[in-house]
Design a protein around this motif. Sequence first.
Motif, short mmCIF file in Angstrom:
data_model
loop_
_atom_site.label_atom_id
_atom_site.label_comp_id
_atom_site.label_asym_id
_atom_site.label_seq_id
_atom_site.Cartn_x
_atom_site.Cartn_y
_atom_site.Cartn_z
N TYR A 160 0.84 -1.20 0.00
CA TYR A 160 0.00 0.00 0.00
C TYR A 160 0.88 1.25 0.00
CZ TYR A 160 -4.54 -2.21 0.79
OH TYR A 160 -5.70 -2.94 0.64
N ARG A 161 0.42 2.28 -0.70
CA ARG A 161 1.09 3.57 -0.66
C ARG A 161 0.56 4.34 0.54
NH1 ARG A 161 -0.29 6.91 -4.19
NH2 ARG A 161 -2.18 5.82 -4.89
N VAL A 162 1.48 4.85 1.35
CA VAL A 162 1.12 5.46 2.64
C VAL A 162 1.96 6.72 2.87
CG1 VAL A 162 1.32 5.12 5.14
CG2 VAL A 162 0.38 3.29 3.71
N ALA A 163 1.32 7.74 3.43
CA ALA A 163 2.05 8.90 3.94
C ALA A 163 2.16 8.75 5.45
CB ALA A 163 1.30 10.19 3.60
N ALA A 164 3.32 9.10 5.99
CA ALA A 164 3.56 9.00 7.43
C ALA A 164 4.66 9.98 7.81
CB ALA A 164 3.98 7.57 7.80
N PHE A 165 4.79 10.24 9.09
CA PHE A 165 5.82 11.16 9.58
C PHE A 165 7.18 10.66 9.11
CE2 PHE A 165 8.11 13.58 12.95
CZ PHE A 165 7.49 14.81 12.78
N THR A 166 7.94 11.55 8.49
CA THR A 166 9.17 11.13 7.80
C THR A 166 10.42 11.23 8.69
OG1 THR A 166 9.60 13.38 6.99
CG2 THR A 166 8.20 11.95 5.62
N ASN A 167 11.46 10.57 8.23
CA ASN A 167 12.75 10.67 8.93
C ASN A 167 13.22 12.13 8.98
OD1 ASN A 167 12.66 7.91 9.03
ND2 ASN A 167 14.38 7.55 7.64
N ALA A 168 13.00 12.86 7.88
CA ALA A 168 13.41 14.27 7.82
C ALA A 168 12.68 15.09 8.88
CB ALA A 168 13.16 14.84 6.43
N GLU A 169 11.39 14.84 9.04
CA GLU A 169 10.61 15.59 10.03
C GLU A 169 11.03 15.22 11.45
OE1 GLU A 169 6.41 16.50 7.75
OE2 GLU A 169 6.92 14.41 8.19
N GLN A 184 9.32 5.91 9.33
CA GLN A 184 9.49 5.71 7.89
C GLN A 184 10.29 4.44 7.60
OE1 GLN A 184 11.14 9.12 5.76
NE2 GLN A 184 11.98 7.77 4.19
N ASP A 185 11.36 4.22 8.38
CA ASP A 185 12.21 3.04 8.17
C ASP A 185 11.45 1.75 8.45
OD1 ASP A 185 14.27 4.75 7.56
OD2 ASP A 185 15.28 4.55 9.50
N ARG A 186 10.73 1.71 9.57
CA ARG A 186 10.03 0.49 9.96
C ARG A 186 8.91 0.14 8.97
NH1 ARG A 186 10.21 -1.52 15.39
NH2 ARG A 186 12.42 -1.83 15.75
N LEU A 187 8.20 1.16 8.51
CA LEU A 187 7.14 0.91 7.54
C LEU A 187 7.73 0.36 6.24
CD1 LEU A 187 4.93 4.08 8.08
CD2 LEU A 187 4.27 1.72 8.60
N THR A 188 8.84 0.94 5.81
CA THR A 188 9.50 0.49 4.59
C THR A 188 9.95 -0.96 4.73
OG1 THR A 188 10.22 2.75 4.09
CG2 THR A 188 11.38 0.96 2.98
N GLU A 189 10.51 -1.29 5.90
CA GLU A 189 10.96 -2.66 6.16
C GLU A 189 9.79 -3.64 6.13
OE1 GLU A 189 12.87 -2.37 9.95
OE2 GLU A 189 14.49 -1.10 9.18
N ALA A 190 8.58 -3.16 6.48
CA ALA A 190 7.39 -4.02 6.50
C ALA A 190 6.76 -4.16 5.11
CB ALA A 190 6.36 -3.46 7.48
N GLY A 191 7.36 -3.49 4.12
CA GLY A 191 6.85 -3.60 2.75
C GLY A 191 5.85 -2.53 2.37
N VAL A 192 5.69 -1.53 3.26
CA VAL A 192 4.78 -0.41 2.97
C VAL A 192 5.51 0.61 2.11
CG1 VAL A 192 3.40 1.42 4.02
CG2 VAL A 192 3.59 -0.80 5.16
N ASP A 193 4.82 1.14 1.12
CA ASP A 193 5.40 2.10 0.18
C ASP A 193 5.18 3.52 0.70
OD1 ASP A 193 6.36 3.50 -1.98
OD2 ASP A 193 4.82 2.82 -3.39
N VAL A 194 6.16 4.04 1.45
CA VAL A 194 6.02 5.36 2.07
C VAL A 194 6.25 6.45 1.03
CG1 VAL A 194 6.83 6.90 3.89
CG2 VAL A 194 6.79 4.43 4.29
N GLN A 195 5.24 7.31 0.87
CA GLN A 195 5.30 8.42 -0.09
C GLN A 195 5.75 9.67 0.67
OE1 GLN A 195 3.96 7.89 -3.60
NE2 GLN A 195 4.58 5.92 -2.77
N VAL A 196 7.01 10.05 0.48
CA VAL A 196 7.61 11.14 1.26
C VAL A 196 7.36 12.49 0.60
CG1 VAL A 196 9.76 12.06 2.19
CG2 VAL A 196 9.39 9.58 2.14
N GLY A 197 6.74 13.40 1.36
CA GLY A 197 6.52 14.76 0.88
C GLY A 197 7.47 15.73 1.59
N GLU A 198 7.33 17.00 1.30
CA GLU A 198 8.15 18.01 1.95
C GLU A 198 7.81 18.08 3.45
OE1 GLU A 198 10.62 20.03 0.71
OE2 GLU A 198 10.44 18.67 -1.01
#
Length: 231
Positions: A160-169, A184-198
């Motif tokens: 799934y494509r997901v927005a979440a609080f980012t490493n940068a934030e 962001q790292d844990r979601l990515t490791e779980a196979g979630v497609d994190v969509q990073v915005g500004e």
Amino acid sequence: MSKILFVLTGVDHWTLADGTRHPSGFWAEEAVAPYEAFRAAGHEVVVATPGGVVPTVDKGSLAAEVNGGQENADRVARVLAGMAELENPIRVEDVNLDDYAAVFYPGGHGPMEDLAVDAASGKLLTLTLESGRPLGVVCHGPAALLAATGADGTNAFAGYRVAAFTNAEETLGGLAEKAKWLLQDRLTEAGVDVQVGEPWVPNVVVDRNLVTGQNPASSAPLAAELLKKLG
């Protein structure tokens, strides 16, 4: 109209890598903005927490500097004080999904502590996803998705494509180096497609019945998208 379930963290802290407890809870704007939108649309809100404990607001989320000034900070505090639903939460363990038209998870660092490892919440998220009901999750709320694992260990939100609080934030907020892990790292490791915005800019991602937001500023636009799905 229909009922919308708010699932909130039940803790008042987030344990850092060195074992210290960082005061936390749920983030005010992320509960208030959707609450106001859903109530204005005529929906009823029911609050659930692990164990049915009364949720704690992150005191930092009531500060003027994160609410665009003191006037809005005061308004947010007034709305929170008037949210009687927060005083009488049900237990996440007792939720009957059939009673609700949609489910919403606000953030704050609290979910990193409890919802990220809460099996009852993980099961609820999986059932909501499978049911096709609108599911909204914002900021650190997606930490709860980490507990939505099947018997084979795979995550229900993988792919799934997901927005979440980012490493940068998290870095800009000053807590990244102190954290045990980053969302962001844990979601990515779980196979979630994190969509990073500004950083700090509204970023809402819609993927099937899942609507997610990156940060507090995404709360109101996320609520609008969820209402569209409710028709």
